[in-house]
Scaffold this active site. Structure first.
Site, short mmCIF file in Angstrom:
data_model
loop_
_atom_site.label_atom_id
_atom_site.label_comp_id
_atom_site.label_asym_id
_atom_site.label_seq_id
_atom_site.Cartn_x
_atom_site.Cartn_y
_atom_site.Cartn_z
N PRO A 134 21.88 67.69 -55.73
CG PRO A 134 22.33 67.06 -57.32
CD PRO A 134 23.01 68.26 -56.22
CG ASP A 135 23.28 63.50 -51.63
OD1 ASP A 135 22.21 62.57 -51.59
OD2 ASP A 135 24.89 63.51 -52.35
CE LYS A 136 23.59 71.49 -49.29
NZ LYS A 136 24.48 72.19 -49.38
#
Length: 395
Positions: A168-170
């Site tokens: 999700p972050d990336k």
């Protein structure tokens, strides 16, 4: 750096992964990215583990090709200096919790007073409104709330599992970078600017819908439980390690039968069509595994490649570095970082014919460019030194 975004200046107030990755992608493509950090330590990832020369790998790998200005934005003088930088910029990116940037006195209204054409970008965890909007966010929380953890488990009835990378972050970073370039293009065409808002939750749910939300696509009656396609991965054990084989259509299935010398599979009523092969996937994968485990990875890869069956070795991260395809792509770059020493990184994946690859500039030291950039904004040497001596800046 030269590149398709040469001449674009971005003020980057982001920290951790999603925002810094987005702006690093733009820096790799030629934008001038000015990372604004707190003098008291800067981005938290600077203090992460896996360090060399007092520089963490996590910070290095999300902040190359940027400049660093260290300003205390809790002080009026720090905010005033930031606004002078904003006045020279095209894009302003921040990933504070919703409402924080406004309470800092740096909301959209204030920024547009000094930069009317500014593209403003706000990245959040759960979104600007709703019951979760003010909650702290980390990657596992998004994996859980979005349904990704149950997708990874293989079935709604199985124990949920996290993807073993901060997807999700990336992915939010990649989504933000694309949105920023779209906003820049729209401004170039229409002269109109805008405020781009996106959240990690939005990015992942949109991402999942492409291939993992079939049961939720058609709006009629009760949603069927998402059943597992298979509880097995397409990873096969050989006598010398692991390989992966992916077979979709009839031609590939027949080619696999030839590669493993099992002509009787062609007559098996469970596998005569793609639909039947999918319905009987566990039985099919068990049969393939029973054969593949009898010989080496090199043997099977050679046989599969001869029959043009889609396949590849399953490598460790270290083995990947030396694979001939990775080397042929010139994907990995070694360079000397002034603090961390010899560094290996993956270059930006997109190559532009009009912008040959440039030498990488390592992630900056905290406040490395404070003096030069404030001088460009009209600050005298004495004024800059006063900000530094009072703790309102560092550099």
């Amino acid at each position: 750096m030269t590149g398709p975004l040469d001449g674009v200046r971005i003020i980057d107030l982001t920290a951790m992964i999603s925002g810094p990755l987005a702006t690093m992608m733009l820096a790799d493509q030629g934008a001038e990215v000015i990372k604004v950090e707190n003098p008291a330590g800067g981005d938290f990832t600077r203090s992460a583990a896996n360090r060399q020369g007092d520089m963490s790998a996590l910070y290095l790998n999300n902040n190359r090709n940027k400049k660093s200005v260290a300003l205390n934005l809790k002080e009026p003088e720090g905010r005033a200096a930031l606004l002078k930088l904003v006045a020279t910029a095209d894009v302003f990116v921040q990933n504070f919790r919703p409402g924080v940037i406004e309470r800092m006195g740096l909301g959209e209204e204030e920024l547009r007073k000094v930069a009317p054409d500014l593209i403003m970008v706000s990245i959040s965890g759960f979104g600007d409104t709703g019951p979760y909007s003010q909650r702290p966010v980390y990657d596992p929380l998004i994996q859980g709330l979005s349904g990704l953890a149950t997708v990874q488990a293989g079935s709604d009835g199985r124990r949920p599992q996290l993807v073993r990378t901060i997807l999700p972050d990336k992915l939010t970073g990649v989504t933000a970078a694309q949105a920023i370039t779209a906003a820049l293009f729209a401004r170039e065409r229409s002269g109109k600017t805008q405020h781009v808002r996106l959240s990690m939750l939005d990015a992942i749910i949109s991402f999942l819908w492409s291939s993992d939300m079939g049961s939720q696509t058609f709006v009629h009656g009760e949603l069927p439980q998402q059943e597992a396609a298979s509880f097995q991965d397409l990873i096969y054990e050989t006598t010398t390690g692991y390989i992966t084989i992916a077979v979709q259509n009839d031609r590939e299935w027949q080619a696999l039968i030839r590669a493993v010398d099992r002509p009787q599979w062609a007559e098996d009523p469970r596998f005569r069509t793609a639909e039947l092969r999918q319905q009987n996937i566990d039985a099919r994968l068990d049969l393939i595994q029973s054969v593949i485990k009898t010989d080496s990875a090199a043997h099977w890869l050679a046989r599969l490649e001869q029959e043009q069956v889609p396949c590849a070795p399953v490598l460790t991260r270290t083995q990947m570095l030396d694979h001939p395809q990775v080397q042929a792509n010139d994907l990995l770059v070694n360079y000397e970082h002034p603090q961390a020493g010899q560094v290996r990184q993956a270059r930006g994946p997109s190559r532009f014919s009009g912008a040959p690859d440039q030498e990488m500039q390592g992630a900056p030291a905290l406040g490395q460019h404070t003096r030069s950039l404030l001088a460009d904004c009209g600050y005298s040497d004495d004024e800059i030194q006063e900000l530094i001596d009072s703790g309102k800046a560092s550099g």
